[in-house]
Design an enzyme around this catalytic site. Structure first.
Site, PDB file in Angstrom:
ATOM      1  N   TYR A  63       6.710  -2.561   9.381  1.00 30.39           N
ATOM      2  CA  TYR A  63       7.514  -1.514  10.015  1.00 30.39           C
ATOM      3  C   TYR A  63       6.559  -0.470  10.587  1.00 30.39           C
ATOM      4  CZ  TYR A  63       6.763   0.196   5.257  1.00 30.39           C
ATOM      5  OH  TYR A  63       6.197   0.535   4.047  1.00 30.39           O
ATOM      6  N   HIS A  79       1.606  -0.759   7.586  1.00 26.14           N
ATOM      7  CA  HIS A  79       1.687  -0.300   8.969  1.00 26.14           C
ATOM      8  C   HIS A  79       0.623  -0.981   9.828  1.00 26.14           C
ATOM      9  CE1 HIS A  79       4.152   2.597   7.044  1.00 26.14           C
ATOM     10  NE2 HIS A  79       3.176   3.362   6.618  1.00 26.14           N
TER      11      HIS A  79
END
Length: 309
Positions: A237, A285
């Protein structure tokens, strides 16, 4: 007759000179359509490279009556860890109904206008901000977005003094003053974060009703759009910092970016901390992908990227 032509020519030359002289402040040409904003160049102007990624129809903030698609809700549950056993088995509508007991149902956003130029400074937490002396430049912007626990006190010369929006997820919440909007990134949502007396409200100092206008919640559909369209599904994400950056592209006509990226040794450390863990990376990330996209946006003149010194 000749004198009339000479006068007309002189007037035309004068107007042209004025336009050229003021070009650095605002575009000027004869004739021209009315600009979408008062900036030198508006982000929303058509550009094939940019428009392949930028979707103005995606609403950045959640509102009380927003209907989330099943695909977006499923992405949210899986990517943002809502599907874990400790999370409550709530439907999207149940979560939203609880949330908007204390949050303003519809955030008020300033729209584009030919009469104004909305400027955003997005201030990340990278160690690259140290000794940058960007503070006055950051404070010059209309909207100043910071992330999570990014500190100001003691670092004003490098990071500025003002904050209009702070993007946080519940676990990273910090105290806010009454001039700063809390922009909540709904990662790992649990029931306790939305109830009166919750840890989130205690940490941010928010009080039901009186401070509700200060709270905005990122739309899970917007988060999914950033992951799919801007990052091509890299990583699990987007980071809070990259969400804030794309949010600025939707909120402002001109965007400046500060405090992103790893240090010279490849460590993704914070400007207020002494690095103890060497080779610190970005976890789930896609830090490298996000950084390359920021560089590309700078090269395409869609934002100004200040990399530090």
């Amino acid at each position: 007759m000749m004198k009339s032509k000479e006068k007309a020519l002189i007037v035309l030359l004068c107007v042209t000179t004025i336009c050229v002289s003021w070009r650095g402040y605002r575009p000027c040409s004869l004739p021209q359509d009315k600009s979408l904003c008062a900036c030198e160049r508006c982000l929303s102007e058509d550009d094939p490279w940019f428009m392949k990624r930028f979707n103005k129809s995606v609403e950045p903030f959640l509102s009380a009556n927003y209907n989330l698609s099943e695909d977006a809700f499923n992405w949210w549950k899986v990517s943002c860890k809502l599907a874990r056993k400790q999370s409550l088995n709530l439907t999207f509508r149940q979560i939203v109904d609880r949330l908007f007991l204390t949050v303003l149902p519809s955030p008020d956003l300033l729209e584009s206008s030919p009469d104004r130029c909305r400027t955003c400074a997005v201030v990340g937490n990278s160690v690259n901000l140290r000794r940058s002396h960007y503070g006055p430049l950051i404070d010059f912007h209309d909207v100043i977005i910071r992330m999570n626990a990014g500190r100001i006190e003691g670092y004003e010369a490098d990071v500025g003094t003002r904050t209009t929006h702070r993007v946080m997820y519940p676990e990273s919440s910090v105290d806010l003053d009454n001039t700063t909007h809390l922009v909540l990134a709904p990662f790992k949502i649990l029931k306790r974060y939305w109830l009166p007396g919750s840890r989130l409200k205690k940490q941010t100092g928010l009080k039901p009703n009186s401070d509700s206008q200060q709270v905005m919640v990122l739309n899970p559909a917007f988060m999914r759009y950033v992951h799919h369209m801007w990052l091509k599904k890299k990583g699990k994400y987007p980071s809070t910092g990259f969400l804030a950056l794309v949010l600025a592209l939707h909120m402002c006509d001109e965007v400046s970016v500060f405090g992103y990226g790893a240090d010279s040794d490849g460590n993704w450390s914070h400007y207020w901390e002494k690095l103890r863990k060497k080779k610190l990376k970005t976890g789930a990330h896609p830090g490298d992908t996000e950084y390359r996209m920021i560089q590309e946006l700078d090269e395409q003149q869609k934002l100004r990227f200040y990399t530090g010194f």
